[in-house]
Design a protein around this motif. Structure first.
Motif, mmCIF file in Angstrom:
data_model
loop_
_atom_site.group_PDB
_atom_site.id
_atom_site.type_symbol
_atom_site.label_atom_id
_atom_site.label_comp_id
_atom_site.label_asym_id
_atom_site.label_seq_id
_atom_site.Cartn_x
_atom_site.Cartn_y
_atom_site.Cartn_z
ATOM 1 N N THR A 25 30.808 41.165 5.382
ATOM 2 C CA THR A 25 31.373 42.144 6.303
ATOM 3 C C THR A 25 32.023 41.448 7.493
ATOM 4 O O THR A 25 31.841 40.247 7.719
ATOM 5 N N GLY A 26 32.754 42.240 8.246
ATOM 6 C CA GLY A 26 33.385 41.703 9.438
ATOM 7 C C GLY A 26 34.525 40.778 9.088
ATOM 8 O O GLY A 26 35.332 41.069 8.220
ATOM 9 N N ARG A 27 34.593 39.632 9.740
ATOM 10 C CA ARG A 27 35.723 38.733 9.578
ATOM 11 C C ARG A 27 35.636 37.850 8.329
ATOM 12 O O ARG A 27 36.595 37.164 7.982
ATOM 13 N N ILE A 28 34.492 37.867 7.666
ATOM 14 C CA ILE A 28 34.343 37.047 6.463
ATOM 15 C C ILE A 28 35.163 37.668 5.337
ATOM 16 O O ILE A 28 35.021 38.842 5.017
ATOM 17 N N ARG A 29 36.013 36.827 4.743
ATOM 18 C CA ARG A 29 36.814 37.277 3.625
ATOM 19 C C ARG A 29 36.742 36.250 2.507
ATOM 20 O O ARG A 29 36.718 35.057 2.746
ATOM 21 N N GLY A 30 36.694 36.758 1.307
ATOM 22 C CA GLY A 30 36.683 35.866 0.156
ATOM 23 C C GLY A 30 35.261 35.493 -0.254
ATOM 24 O O GLY A 30 34.403 35.266 0.572
ATOM 25 N N VAL A 31 35.039 35.483 -1.524
ATOM 26 C CA VAL A 31 33.713 35.167 -2.045
ATOM 27 C C VAL A 31 33.759 33.940 -2.933
ATOM 28 O O VAL A 31 32.914 33.738 -3.780
ATOM 29 N N ASN A 32 34.789 33.117 -2.728
ATOM 30 C CA ASN A 32 34.980 31.994 -3.634
ATOM 31 C C ASN A 32 33.815 31.026 -3.675
ATOM 32 O O ASN A 32 33.546 30.425 -4.716
ATOM 33 N N THR A 33 33.156 30.840 -2.558
ATOM 34 C CA THR A 33 32.056 29.871 -2.542
ATOM 35 C C THR A 33 30.727 30.531 -2.259
ATOM 36 O O THR A 33 29.780 29.893 -1.832
ATOM 37 N N MET A 34 30.639 31.830 -2.488
ATOM 38 C CA MET A 34 29.393 32.514 -2.185
ATOM 39 C C MET A 34 28.344 32.190 -3.240
ATOM 40 O O MET A 34 28.668 32.005 -4.424
ATOM 41 N N GLY A 35 27.100 32.123 -2.798
ATOM 42 C CA GLY A 35 26.037 31.809 -3.725
ATOM 43 C C GLY A 35 24.707 32.383 -3.284
ATOM 44 O O GLY A 35 24.585 32.965 -2.208
ATOM 45 N N TRP A 36 23.721 32.215 -4.158
ATOM 46 C CA TRP A 36 22.366 32.691 -3.900
ATOM 47 C C TRP A 36 21.394 31.534 -3.810
ATOM 48 O O TRP A 36 21.458 30.591 -4.615
ATOM 49 N N TYR A 37 20.512 31.611 -2.841
ATOM 50 C CA TYR A 37 19.448 30.653 -2.645
ATOM 51 C C TYR A 37 18.146 31.428 -2.541
ATOM 52 O O TYR A 37 18.145 32.643 -2.326
ATOM 53 N N ARG A 38 17.035 30.715 -2.663
ATOM 54 C CA ARG A 38 15.746 31.382 -2.497
ATOM 55 C C ARG A 38 14.749 30.431 -1.846
ATOM 56 O O ARG A 38 14.883 29.210 -1.933
ATOM 57 N N ARG A 66 18.650 33.175 -17.774
ATOM 58 C CA ARG A 66 17.941 34.378 -17.319
ATOM 59 C C ARG A 66 18.709 35.095 -16.209
ATOM 60 O O ARG A 66 18.694 36.325 -16.143
ATOM 61 N N PHE A 67 19.349 34.322 -15.337
ATOM 62 C CA PHE A 67 20.066 34.891 -14.211
ATOM 63 C C PHE A 67 21.576 34.734 -14.434
ATOM 64 O O PHE A 67 22.030 33.750 -15.023
ATOM 65 N N THR A 68 22.330 35.711 -13.913
ATOM 66 C CA THR A 68 23.784 35.654 -13.997
ATOM 67 C C THR A 68 24.389 36.045 -12.657
ATOM 68 O O THR A 68 24.069 37.113 -12.111
ATOM 69 N N ILE A 69 25.257 35.176 -12.140
ATOM 70 C CA ILE A 69 25.961 35.470 -10.902
ATOM 71 C C ILE A 69 27.339 36.009 -11.252
ATOM 72 O O ILE A 69 27.979 35.545 -12.201
ATOM 73 N N SER A 70 27.779 37.005 -10.497
ATOM 74 C CA SER A 70 29.110 37.565 -10.710
ATOM 75 C C SER A 70 29.661 38.007 -9.360
ATOM 76 O O SER A 70 28.937 38.017 -8.359
ATOM 77 N N ARG A 71 30.932 38.372 -9.335
ATOM 78 C CA ARG A 71 31.526 38.765 -8.054
ATOM 79 C C ARG A 71 32.599 39.815 -8.253
ATOM 80 O O ARG A 71 33.213 39.909 -9.314
ATOM 81 N N ASN A 72 32.827 40.561 -7.185
ATOM 82 C CA ASN A 72 33.915 41.530 -7.108
ATOM 83 C C ASN A 72 34.747 41.114 -5.904
ATOM 84 O O ASN A 72 34.365 41.359 -4.754
ATOM 85 N N ARG A 73 35.865 40.463 -6.161
ATOM 86 C CA ARG A 73 36.672 39.931 -5.058
ATOM 87 C C ARG A 73 37.205 41.042 -4.163
ATOM 88 O O ARG A 73 37.272 40.890 -2.949
ATOM 89 N N ALA A 74 37.580 42.133 -4.760
ATOM 90 C CA ALA A 74 38.160 43.229 -3.979
ATOM 91 C C ALA A 74 37.159 43.809 -2.988
ATOM 92 O O ALA A 74 37.541 44.327 -1.933
ATOM 93 N N ARG A 75 35.874 43.713 -3.315
ATOM 94 C CA ARG A 75 34.835 44.266 -2.432
ATOM 95 C C ARG A 75 34.083 43.177 -1.675
ATOM 96 O O ARG A 75 33.099 43.485 -0.993
ATOM 97 N N ASP A 76 34.539 41.915 -1.806
ATOM 98 C CA ASP A 76 33.842 40.813 -1.127
ATOM 99 C C ASP A 76 32.342 40.871 -1.386
ATOM 100 O O ASP A 76 31.521 40.743 -0.474
ATOM 101 N N THR A 77 32.011 41.061 -2.635
ATOM 102 C CA THR A 77 30.621 41.241 -3.020
ATOM 103 C C THR A 77 30.258 40.289 -4.148
ATOM 104 O O THR A 77 31.055 40.064 -5.072
#
Length: 115
Positions: A25-38, A66-77
């Motif tokens: 949200t906000g000024r962040i745009r693009g999910v090209n390098t987004m990831g999940w950590y725990r 077991r896990f799958t990462i995916s993205r929706n660029r249009a929704r920055d999600t």
């Protein structure tokens, strides 16, 4: 305000599934390098899955198949589909991205897997 907001955590029995979501949200745009950590109690934060700049995907060995990462660029999600969950997957799951030379982290969402 620039931030990442995670959702979808919860309590599930071993063998079950959950789907996490992370919205930029906000000024962040693009999910090209987004990831999940725990981060599990008493342990260091670790990579779960992430997109790389060149479009590849990295998975931790413990979650492959077991896990799958995916993205929706249009929704920055970005999403994390977690199947065949195990008690050792219990942790706080964080979303992270690199934007304008800075790392941004979400506040995390708790995932608890009961045996």
């Amino acid at each position: 305000q620039a931030q990442l907001v995670e959702s979808g955590g919860g309590l599930v029995q071993a063998g079950g599934s959950l789907r996490l979501s992370c919205v930029a949200t906000g000024r962040i745009r693009g999910v090209n390098t987004m990831g999940w950590y725990r981060q599990a109690p008493g342990k260091q934060r670790e990579l779960v899955a992430s997109f790389t700049r060149d479009g590849n995907i990295n998975y931790a060995e413990s979650v492959k198949d077991r896990f799958t990462i995916s993205r929706n660029r249009a929704r920055d999600t970005v999403y994390l589909q977690m199947n065949s969950l195990k008690p050792e997957d219990t942790a706080v799951y964080y979303c992270k991205t690199l934007f304008a030379g800075m790392d941004y982290w979400g506040r995390g969402t708790q995932v608890t897997v009961s045996s």
